[in-house]
Design a protein around this motif. Structure first.
Motif, mmCIF file in Angstrom:
data_model
loop_
_atom_site.group_PDB
_atom_site.id
_atom_site.type_symbol
_atom_site.label_atom_id
_atom_site.label_comp_id
_atom_site.label_asym_id
_atom_site.label_seq_id
_atom_site.Cartn_x
_atom_site.Cartn_y
_atom_site.Cartn_z
ATOM 1 N N SER A 135 -7.341 4.696 -3.379
ATOM 2 C CA SER A 135 -7.966 3.405 -3.079
ATOM 3 C C SER A 135 -9.187 3.583 -2.188
ATOM 4 O O SER A 135 -9.344 4.596 -1.504
ATOM 5 N N THR A 136 -10.053 2.581 -2.196
ATOM 6 C CA THR A 136 -11.251 2.557 -1.345
ATOM 7 C C THR A 136 -10.899 1.907 -0.014
ATOM 8 O O THR A 136 -10.373 0.797 0.026
ATOM 9 N N LYS A 137 -11.186 2.640 1.057
ATOM 10 C CA LYS A 137 -10.864 2.126 2.396
ATOM 11 C C LYS A 137 -12.051 1.405 3.043
ATOM 12 O O LYS A 137 -11.874 0.632 3.973
ATOM 13 N N LEU A 186 -13.990 -1.276 3.034
ATOM 14 C CA LEU A 186 -13.866 -2.585 2.390
ATOM 15 C C LEU A 186 -15.077 -3.469 2.652
ATOM 16 O O LEU A 186 -15.633 -3.493 3.752
ATOM 17 N N THR A 237 -5.668 -3.428 3.224
ATOM 18 C CA THR A 237 -5.874 -2.039 3.656
ATOM 19 C C THR A 237 -6.689 -1.213 2.675
ATOM 20 O O THR A 237 -7.205 -0.155 3.021
ATOM 21 N N GLY A 238 -6.818 -1.677 1.444
ATOM 22 C CA GLY A 238 -7.567 -0.915 0.453
ATOM 23 C C GLY A 238 -7.737 -1.697 -0.830
ATOM 24 O O GLY A 238 -7.116 -2.738 -1.037
ATOM 25 N N ASP A 248 -2.458 4.786 -1.955
ATOM 26 C CA ASP A 248 -3.249 5.009 -0.751
ATOM 27 C C ASP A 248 -4.248 6.151 -0.919
ATOM 28 O O ASP A 248 -5.294 6.170 -0.279
ATOM 29 N N ASP A 262 0.803 -1.223 0.000
ATOM 30 C CA ASP A 262 0.000 0.000 0.000
ATOM 31 C C ASP A 262 0.838 1.276 0.000
ATOM 32 O O ASP A 262 0.289 2.376 -0.023
#
Length: 367
Positions: free
Chosen positions: A117-119, A121, A96-97, A114, A62
Motif C-alpha cells: 500500500s501507499t503510505k 497519503l 493508514t494506506g 501493508d 490494514d
C-alpha cells in the motif's frame, strides 16, 4: 425507492434542495442505512469537500493479506460507487494506506496489504472548498480522494466525476460573473425571462451608473472637442483598445489563479511582465495609428497625441488587468468580479482622461 438506489451523495443533493418537512418525510421513508448515510452528508456545508463526498467506498483492516482483502471485497455491496481504490484503516478507523485495485489483483495472495500500500497519503479535510478539492484531484491525477477528519479517520471520498461537475459549475459561475451576470444554477431554457432579467439587471445598472465617469470627463473637456472636432473620432477607438487590452490581461490572470499557476506572492513578477507586454503592444498600435492619422488628416500633432495616448492607455489597462483580480483575491473576493465589465468601465474613464491630458499638453495652443 429511487433515493434508496441512488449514491448517498446524489441523494443528499436532492434532499438538501427540498423544504425541511418534505426532506424529513423522504428520509423516514428511506432504508435505515441509506437514511443514516444521507443525514451524515447533509451535516456538511454546501460547496465543501464534505458536501460532495460519498460514503460508498472500500475499506479493510490494514492487517489483512491480499487474499483476505479480495474475499472481503466480494462480500461487499455490488452497488459501491467508488471502487477505484482500496483504503486501509486501523481498528479505530484511521486511514493508514491506500492501494489501487490493479495492485491488489496482481499481488500474490499471501502478501500483506501493508507491504504494497501507499503510505504517502493525499487527503482533504471535509471543510475544504470544493473547488480546491477538485483542483487537488486534477493536480495528482486521482480517480478519488479520501476525506478525513482531524484524527485521520476516513469519512468519505470525492470521486473524479463529482470533481468534474464542480469544475464545470465553477467555470460556468466565473463566466457569468465575467459577463456581468449573477450566477444561476438552472439551464438556460429552464430559466424564465424574469429570472434572467433579475440576474442581469443589477450589474447593468451598476455599470450604467459607473459609466457616467466617462461622461463627466468628456463634458469637462467639451470646449476642446468643439475646437478640434476630429478628436471626437478617436474616442471610441481609445476606449475600445483600453477595454480589450485590460480584458486580455484579466482573463489570463484569473485563469492562472484558478489553476494555481500564480499566487499573490507573484504579483510583481506578473505586473512587470504585463508592463513589458503593454509597451510592446502599445508601441505597435501607436505606430500603425500614427501613420494612419498622418495620411488621413495630415496632422502630425494630432497623430502624436493619439499615439502617445494609446501607449499609456494600454499600459494602464494591462496594469489594472492584473492588479484588480489579484487585489480581489487578497480581499477574499472572487477575482471574476474584476473581469471584463468592471475593468472596461474603469479603463474607459482612464483612457479618456489620459487622452485629454495629452491633448492639452500637445494641442493646447490650438484650443
Amino acid at each position: 425507492a429511487v433515493l434508496n438506489e441512488m449514491a448517498p451523495d446524489d441523494a443528499a443533493d436532492i434532499i438538501g434542495d427540498l423544504p425541511y418537512d418534505k426532506a424529513e418525510k423522504l428520509l423516514r421513508l428511506m432504508g435505515v442505512e441509506e437514511s443514516a448515510s444521507v443525514r451524515s452528508l447533509l451535516g456538511y456545508k454546501e460547496e465543501t469537500a464534505g458536501g460532495i463526498m460519498t460514503t460508498d467506498f472500500l475499506t479493510v483492516n490494514d492487517d489483512l493479506t491480499v487474499a483476505d482483502a479480495i474475499e472481503a471485497i466480494r462480500q461487499m455491496d455490488e452497488d459501491q460507487e467508488s471502487i477505484h481504490y482500496l483504503y486501509l484503516v486501523s481498528d479505530n478507523g484511521v486511514l493508514t494506506g491506500v492501494l489501487g485495485l490493479r495492485t491488489l489483483v496482481i499481488a500474490k495472495p499471501e502478501t500483506a496489504l501493508d507491504e504494497i500500500s501507499t503510505k504517502e497519503l493525499i487527503t482533504v479535510h471535509p471543510d475544504l472548498d470544493q473547488e480546491e478539492c477538485a483542483q487537488t484531484i486534477a493536480k495528482y491525477d486521482l480517480l478519488a480522494i479520501p476525506v478525513v477528519d482531524e484524527q485521520g479517520i476516513i469519512l468519505g471520498v470525492v470521486t473524479v466525476d463529482d470533481a468534474m461537475d464542480v469544475m464545470e459549475d465553477e467555470a460556468t459561475e466565473d463566466m457569468e460573473k465575467m459577463a456581468a451576470m449573477l450566477p444561476t444554477d438552472k439551464p438556460y431554457l429552464r430559466t424564465s425571462a424574469f429570472d434572467t432579467f433579475k440576474s442581469r439587471i443589477p450589474w447593468l445598472l451598476l455599470l450604467m451608473v459607473s459609466a457616467t465617469l466617462t461622461g463627466i470627463v468628456i463634458t469637462r473637456f467639451e470646449n476642446s472637442l468643439a475646437a478640434l472636432p476630429c478628436l471626437t473620432a478617436f474616442i471610441p477607438m481609445l476606449m475600445g483598445t483600453g477595454g480589450n487590452s485590460g480584458s486580455q490581461t484579466s482573463t489570463t490572470v484569473i485563469r492562472s489563479m484558478a489553476l494555481d499557476e500564480i499566487e499573490l506572492s507573484d504579483f510583481f513578477r506578473v505586473w512587470w511582465k504585463e508592463v513589458r507586454v503593454a509597451l510592446l503592444c502599445g508601441t505597435a498600435l501607436a505606430i500603425v495609428n500614427y501613420i494612419r492619422i498622418v495620411l488621413q488628416y495630415h496632422d502630425w500633432a494630432v497623430a502624436m497625441t493619439v499615439s502617445l495616448t494609446l501607449i499609456v492607455t494600454v499600459l494602464v489597462a494591462k496594469s489594472l488587468g492584473c492588479i484588480l483580480p489579484m487585489l480581489a483575491k487578497k480581499l477574499k473576493l472572487d477575482p471574476a468580479l474584476m473581469a471584463s465589465p468592471m475593468l472596461t468601465t474603469i479603463t474607459d474613464a482612464c483612457s479618456i482622461l489620459v487622452f485629454f491630458i495629452f491633448v492639452m499638453a500637445i494641442l493646447g495652443g490650438r484650443l
